[in-house]
Design an enzyme around this catalytic site. Sequence first.
Site, short mmCIF file in Angstrom:
data_model
loop_
_atom_site.label_atom_id
_atom_site.label_comp_id
_atom_site.label_asym_id
_atom_site.label_seq_id
_atom_site.Cartn_x
_atom_site.Cartn_y
_atom_site.Cartn_z
N HIS A 76 0.95 -1.17 0.09
CA HIS A 76 0.08 0.16 0.22
C HIS A 76 0.88 1.26 -0.04
CE1 HIS A 76 -2.13 3.08 2.36
NE2 HIS A 76 -3.10 3.14 1.36
N SER A 77 0.56 2.10 -0.78
CA SER A 77 1.33 3.45 -0.99
C SER A 77 2.65 3.36 -1.05
CB SER A 77 0.59 4.21 0.51
OG SER A 77 1.17 5.65 0.20
#
Length: 238
Positions: A76-77
Amino acid sequence: MATFVLVHGGGHGGWCYKPVAQRLRAMGHEVHAPSLTGLADRRHLMSDAIDLETHITDIAELLEFEDLTAVILVGHSYGGMVITGAADRRPARVGHRVYLDAAYPRDGESLYEHAYEAIHGARQGLHEADGVELVMAPMPGMAAFFGVTDPQLGAWTDARLTAQPWACFTQKLALTNEAAMRAIPESHLVCTSTLAGRDLALLQARSQGRVWDVDTGHDLMLTEPDWVAERLDAIARL
């Protein structure tokens, strides 16, 4: 059933995957959601030596020491930087890469270069603590920056966010086995609001069309855990 390794983004920790991990385990999957060195439950290990390569090594060594194979590696991210590097280091142990509203870097690119607008904004909060340059200092209401608007969930998130070494965002990704890494299947789960800033043609081509979007905040694993878990389960069944 599949084995998932869920890698969090900047300022977060393995805790942010708790709702998704619970759902995946209920489906029968094995799930690992480690916190990267210096963050969350590993914040006591903070030092000026922590950078992107530290976090790539965290995940590469987890794959090795847990003897994991055919892993679905989810980032994520900022975690997109980490899983790209970890899959490059241990391609034989990774069966699929999933980018969860994540960075999708090129060789030799830092997150600061890859997502300049967002990371330059975070740089305005650059500060030093115990000799370490840090960004994303936690503060009340910071969860809203990540798209968590529910008051109860926001307070739970705020209580767990930690600052991140700036070097993680400025160190350039160094790939050593890019052809093998790119040969690993990939999928993309993204927020609708970030589609405009992505090279969709490239993502569609490299993932054979496996690009899904949902209209929610950046921390979609917290705001839409059912949707994320269902998509990950579908990927596991490919």
